[in-house]
Design an enzyme around this catalytic site. Structure first.
Site, mmCIF file in Angstrom:
data_model
loop_
_atom_site.group_PDB
_atom_site.id
_atom_site.type_symbol
_atom_site.label_atom_id
_atom_site.label_comp_id
_atom_site.label_asym_id
_atom_site.label_seq_id
_atom_site.Cartn_x
_atom_site.Cartn_y
_atom_site.Cartn_z
ATOM 1 N N ASN A 11 0.869 -1.178 0.000
ATOM 2 C CA ASN A 11 0.000 0.000 0.000
ATOM 3 C C ASN A 11 0.902 1.223 0.000
ATOM 4 O OD1 ASN A 11 -1.751 2.072 0.574
ATOM 5 N ND2 ASN A 11 -2.246 1.385 2.656
ATOM 6 N N TRP A 12 0.921 1.918 -1.128
ATOM 7 C CA TRP A 12 1.851 3.056 -1.261
ATOM 8 C C TRP A 12 1.291 4.343 -0.660
ATOM 9 C CZ3 TRP A 12 3.826 2.317 -7.052
ATOM 10 C CH2 TRP A 12 4.496 1.079 -7.117
ATOM 11 N N LYS A 13 0.073 4.286 -0.177
ATOM 12 C CA LYS A 13 -0.574 5.443 0.471
ATOM 13 C C LYS A 13 -0.416 6.704 -0.403
ATOM 14 C CE LYS A 13 0.113 3.272 4.892
ATOM 15 N NZ LYS A 13 0.117 3.407 6.345
ATOM 16 N N HIS A 96 -9.326 0.538 5.417
ATOM 17 C CA HIS A 96 -7.996 0.764 6.003
ATOM 18 C C HIS A 96 -8.153 1.644 7.246
ATOM 19 C CE1 HIS A 96 -3.925 2.247 6.546
ATOM 20 N NE2 HIS A 96 -3.541 1.153 5.930
ATOM 21 N N GLU A 98 -6.645 4.136 8.291
ATOM 22 C CA GLU A 98 -6.611 5.581 8.059
ATOM 23 C C GLU A 98 -7.964 6.060 7.535
ATOM 24 O OE1 GLU A 98 -3.045 5.438 5.696
ATOM 25 O OE2 GLU A 98 -1.964 4.840 7.515
ATOM 26 N N GLU A 168 -4.956 -5.575 10.717
ATOM 27 C CA GLU A 168 -3.977 -4.509 10.913
ATOM 28 C C GLU A 168 -4.258 -3.796 12.226
ATOM 29 O OE1 GLU A 168 -2.202 -3.282 6.870
ATOM 30 O OE2 GLU A 168 -3.894 -1.982 7.286
ATOM 31 N N GLY A 174 2.561 1.889 10.828
ATOM 32 C CA GLY A 174 3.461 3.028 10.648
ATOM 33 C C GLY A 174 4.174 3.440 11.927
ATOM 34 N N SER A 214 3.745 -2.516 10.357
ATOM 35 C CA SER A 214 5.211 -2.483 10.475
ATOM 36 C C SER A 214 5.868 -3.805 10.081
ATOM 37 C CB SER A 214 5.628 -2.046 11.888
ATOM 38 O OG SER A 214 5.124 -0.754 12.166
ATOM 39 N N GLY A 235 2.914 -1.240 4.355
ATOM 40 C CA GLY A 235 2.870 0.196 4.086
ATOM 41 C C GLY A 235 4.268 0.743 3.847
ATOM 42 N N GLY A 236 4.898 1.236 4.908
ATOM 43 C CA GLY A 236 6.202 1.905 4.787
ATOM 44 C C GLY A 236 7.243 1.110 4.010
HETATM 45 C C1 PEP Z 1 -0.641 -0.160 6.153
HETATM 46 O O1 PEP Z 1 -0.731 1.029 5.930
HETATM 47 O O2 PEP Z 1 -1.506 -0.932 5.720
HETATM 48 C C2 PEP Z 1 0.499 -0.619 6.950
HETATM 49 C C3 PEP Z 1 0.485 -1.824 7.437
HETATM 50 O O3 PEP Z 1 1.528 0.276 7.143
HETATM 51 P P1 PEP Z 1 2.995 -0.033 7.777
HETATM 52 O O4 PEP Z 1 3.493 -1.285 7.121
HETATM 53 O O5 PEP Z 1 3.792 1.177 7.461
HETATM 54 O O6 PEP Z 1 2.773 -0.222 9.247
#
Ligand code: PEP
Length: 251
Positions: A11-13, A96, A98, A168, A174, A214, A235-236
C-alpha cells in the site's frame, strides 16, 4: 506455516509522483518475476494508469486504496468503481485504519463499498483491527469480529471467494511496533473462526488473512511461519524495492 497461497500487497498510500511510482513498479516487475506468491501494489489514484501499464501481463496485480460508495454522480473528490475498472484495477483495499479513524468511515459505509466493489467484479482486501485503547481493554477480538460481521454483511459465499481479510492492529501501523507473531496468529485464528461461523469451515480454511503493521524484511518470515498468517499488507516498507522484495520473497 500456512497451507494457503501467500499474498503480499504493498500500500503506497499518498506517496510518489507518477515518475517515482513508475520507477518502483518497473523494479518490482523485474525483481518479483520469479516470486512464488500472489502480489499486489496499490499506488495513489493519480498513478494507477502509469503503474497499471507497467504491471500489466506481470505477476503483480493493480490495486486501489479506496473507492466511492456510489457508482457515479455528484460526489466531488471521489473516484468510482467504473473509473477504477476503466484503469484496469483488479483489487480495492477497503476499511484501512486511516479511512476508518482519520476519515471517519464507519462499518455501514465500508460495507456499502465492499458490496459495490464485489458487484463490479473487483477483489477486495477488507482491513480490520483494534486501536491500542481497545487492545488494552481486552477488546481486540470483539472489535475485529464486529468489523468483519458488519463489513461482510450481505456478501454471498460466492463473492467471499474474492475477499481477503487484512488484520492490521491500528497501534502497529506506521509505528515500528509489530504484533508478536503469536499475538497476530491468535487474532488471525479468531477471525478464521468468525468466518467459519458465518460461512462454514471449508470457506474459513480457504480465506486468505494478511497481517499488516510495520512488516519489515526482518520480521516477515517469523510472521509468515504462523499457521493462520497468509501474507502481508505492507505500508512503509512497500515504498522501496530494497525492503518490499525481501518481504515478498520471504523465507
Ligand atoms: C498499512 O498502511 O496498511 C500498513 C500496514 O503500514 P505499515 O506497514 O507502514 O505499518
Amino acid at each position: 506455516m500456512s497451507t494457503r497461497p501467500y499474498y503480499i500487497a504493498g500500500n503506497w498510500k499518498m506517496h510518489k509522483t507518477r515518475a517515482e511510482a513508475a520507477e518502483l513498479a518497473k523494479t518490482l516487475a523485474v525483481q518479483l518475476k520469479d516470486g512464488k506468491h500472489k502480489y499486489l501494489v496499490a499506488p495513489s489514484f493519480s498513478s494507477l494508469e502509469t503503474v497499471g501499464a507497467i504491471v500489466k501481463g506481470t505477476n503483480i496485480l493493480l490495486g486501489a486504496q479506496d473507492v466511492a460508495a456510489e457508482e457515479q454522480g455528484p460526489h466531488t473528490g471521489e473516484v468510482s468503481v467504473l473509473q477504477l475498472k476503466d484503469l484496469g484495477v483488479h483489487t480495492v483495499i477497503l476499511g484501512h485504519s486511516e479511512r476508518r479513524h482519520v476519515y471517519k468511515e464507519d462499518d455501514a459505509l465500508i460495507n456499502k463499498k465492499v458490496k459495490l466493489a464485489l458487484k463490479h467484479g473487483f477483489e477486495v482486501i477488507l482491513c480490520v483491527g483494534e486501536t491500542i485503547e481497545e487492545r488494552e481493554a481486552g477488546q481486540a477480538e470483539v472489535v475485529c469480529e464486529s468489523q468483519i460481521i458488519w463489513g461482510l454483511s450481505g456478501v454471498s459465499p460466492g463473492d467471499l471467494a474474492k475477499v481477503t481479510i487484512a488484520y492490521e492492529p491500528v497501534w502497529a501501523i506506521g509505528t515500528g511496533k509489530t504484533a508478536t507473531p503469536e499475538d497476530a496468529d491468535a487474532i488471525h485464528g479468531y477471525i478464521r473462526r468468525v468466518i467459519g461461523r458465518l460461512y462454514g469451515n471449508d470457506t474459513a480454511q480457504k480465506i486468505i488473512i494478511q497481517y499488516g503493521g510495520s512488516v519489515k524484511p526482518e520480521n516477515a518470515a517469523q510472521l509468515m511461519a504462523k499457521e493462520n498468517i497468509d501474507g502481508a499488507l505492507v505500508g512503509g516498507a512497500a515504498l522501496k524495492a530494497d525492503t518490499f522484495v525481501p518481504i515478498a520473497k520471504f523465507g
